[in-house]
Design a protein around this motif. Structure first.
Motif, short mmCIF file in Angstrom:
data_model
loop_
_atom_site.label_atom_id
_atom_site.label_comp_id
_atom_site.label_asym_id
_atom_site.label_seq_id
_atom_site.Cartn_x
_atom_site.Cartn_y
_atom_site.Cartn_z
N ILE A 1 10.22 19.83 90.81
CA ILE A 1 10.07 20.73 89.85
C ILE A 1 11.22 20.39 88.71
CG2 ILE A 1 10.58 23.22 89.38
CD1 ILE A 1 9.22 23.81 92.30
N ARG B 1 10.24 19.78 84.56
CA ARG B 1 11.07 20.66 83.68
C ARG B 1 12.01 20.06 82.80
NH1 ARG B 1 12.25 26.03 87.38
NH2 ARG B 1 9.74 26.58 87.63
N SER B 2 12.45 18.83 83.23
CA SER B 2 13.26 17.99 82.41
C SER B 2 12.46 17.27 81.37
CB SER B 2 14.22 17.19 83.35
OG SER B 2 13.48 16.23 83.70
N ASP B 3 11.32 17.16 81.55
CA ASP B 3 10.27 16.50 80.79
C ASP B 3 10.98 14.87 80.80
OD1 ASP B 3 8.54 18.02 80.11
OD2 ASP B 3 9.60 18.72 78.44
N ALA C 1 3.67 21.07 84.70
CA ALA C 1 4.17 22.45 84.51
C ALA C 1 3.35 23.40 85.51
CB ALA C 1 3.87 22.85 83.10
N GLN D 1 4.23 24.72 91.29
CA GLN D 1 5.36 25.46 91.58
C GLN D 1 5.98 25.51 92.66
OE1 GLN D 1 5.87 27.90 88.87
NE2 GLN D 1 4.30 26.62 87.89
#
Length: 336
Positions: free
Chosen positions: A17, A21-23, A69, A72
């Motif tokens: 995750i 989220r850090s791409d 994205a 989860q």
């Protein structure tokens, strides 16, 4: 060991995750790359073609990056990637009308012309994932699964090979649990019909090691080739041998005599096509021989074909030949 879906997400999911989220594509790639071999094997079971499995594994990673994205952490990273890979394979099969068995004109025998061997060196390395049940990678199993409609095929592999719960398989395929249960029952019937003499319990893996019986037979098969000993070769074949040479259509036969007669009629073991060398190897966790032929105008023996053998009680009961020229992914030397 069968890969079950029940592993709970933990530190691995949290790291995944964070990478999503850090791409950061490099970090994301590192975390997904560790699953490449098991995903590629999954795609191969779905598609029966090594090159397609490579392509669809890469497509899985591309889709995972685009959908990062959506992860989860409610399921394991492995489960999420398997879901993407399964649906990528289903999308591929929906667009291709040449990925179904073709009737061979023989009783209960179809040709899967797109079938390719799977190099053992590309099986998963992770000790928890490498104990692949031999029956679920052997050619007869891969061919049997190809007789299932794509979505039924996916249900069968997810439930009976990977050991997923019905609810997880249903969510992956956007089906009801009842539909998954019904599809699995129908799939099992078809597979049993196609594998009447094989063990059908895949909850425990079989040994990877070739038996002494297999080793002896494959060694004698190679020696007979190198001597151009048709009588010796014929003696190793069971009378009701099943033979096919892929990807050529119309090569399937169901007797040893027809197979040998066909080889001779095609020019093999005749002057100019009688100088053989070979290497004993394995593919699909099965005994195999890489055959090299030197024609009069060549100085070296060139890779000609790979013969994959199913041996029972010292006799070859199934022989699947593959054109091996130009297939560097087999990991075989091009010349000897």
């Amino acid at each position: 060991m069968i890969m079950t879906e029940g592993r709970q997400p933990g530190a691995d999911a949290a790291a995944f995750i964070a990478a999503a989220r850090s791409d950061d594509p490099t970090h994301f790639e590192i975390l997904t790359e560790r699953h490449r071999r098991e995903l590629q094997l999954h795609c191969y079971r779905m598609l029966a073609n090594y090159e397609d499995a490579q392509d669809l594994t890469q497509e899985t990673f591309l889709r995972a990056w685009r959908k990062r994205a959506s992860f989860q952490g409610r399921a394991a990273v492995r489960t999420w990637l398997y879901r993407i890979a399964t649906n990528a394979c289903l999308d591929f099969l929906e667009k291709r009308n040449d990925r179904t068995p073709v009737p061979a004109g023989l009783a209960n025998l179809d040709e899967v012309l797109y079938l390719q061997p799977y190099p053992d060196r590309m099986l998963p390395e992770d000790p928890q994932e490498s104990a692949v049940a031999r029956e679920t990678i052997e050619l007869a199993f891969i061919v049997a699964v190809q007789h299932l409609p794509p979505r039924q095929r996916a249900v069968f592999i997810l439930r009976d090979v990977l050991g997923w719960p019905a609810a997880t398989a249903a969510e992956t395929l956007e089906l009801t649990v009842g539909s998954v249960t019904s599809a699995l029952q129908r799939a099992r019937v078809t597979v049993r019909e196609r594998l009447p003499d094989r063990r059908l319990d895949w909850s425990r893996p079989a040994t990877h090691e070739l038996s002494e019986d297999e080793r002896s037979t494959v060694r004698r098969y190679l020696e007979a080739h190198q001597r151009n000993d048709l009588d010796g070769l014929t003696s190793l074949l069971r009378d009701d041998l099943r033979f096919v040479m892929l990807p050529e259509a119309g090569t399937s036969v169901i007797t040893a005599k027809d197979a040998v007669d066909g080889w001779v009629a095609g020019g093999l073991f005749q002057p100019g096509h009688d100088d053989w060398r070979g290497l004993i190897t394995t593919v699909n966790l099965m005994p195999a021989v890489a055959l090299y032929l030197r024609t009069p105008d060549e100085s070296r023996h060139r890779l000609f074909a790979v013969s994959v053998l199913h041996v029972v009680d010292g006799k070859i009961t199934e022989l699947t030949g593959f054109d091996a020229a130009g297939k560097s992914w087999l990991g075989l030397p091009a010349t000897l």
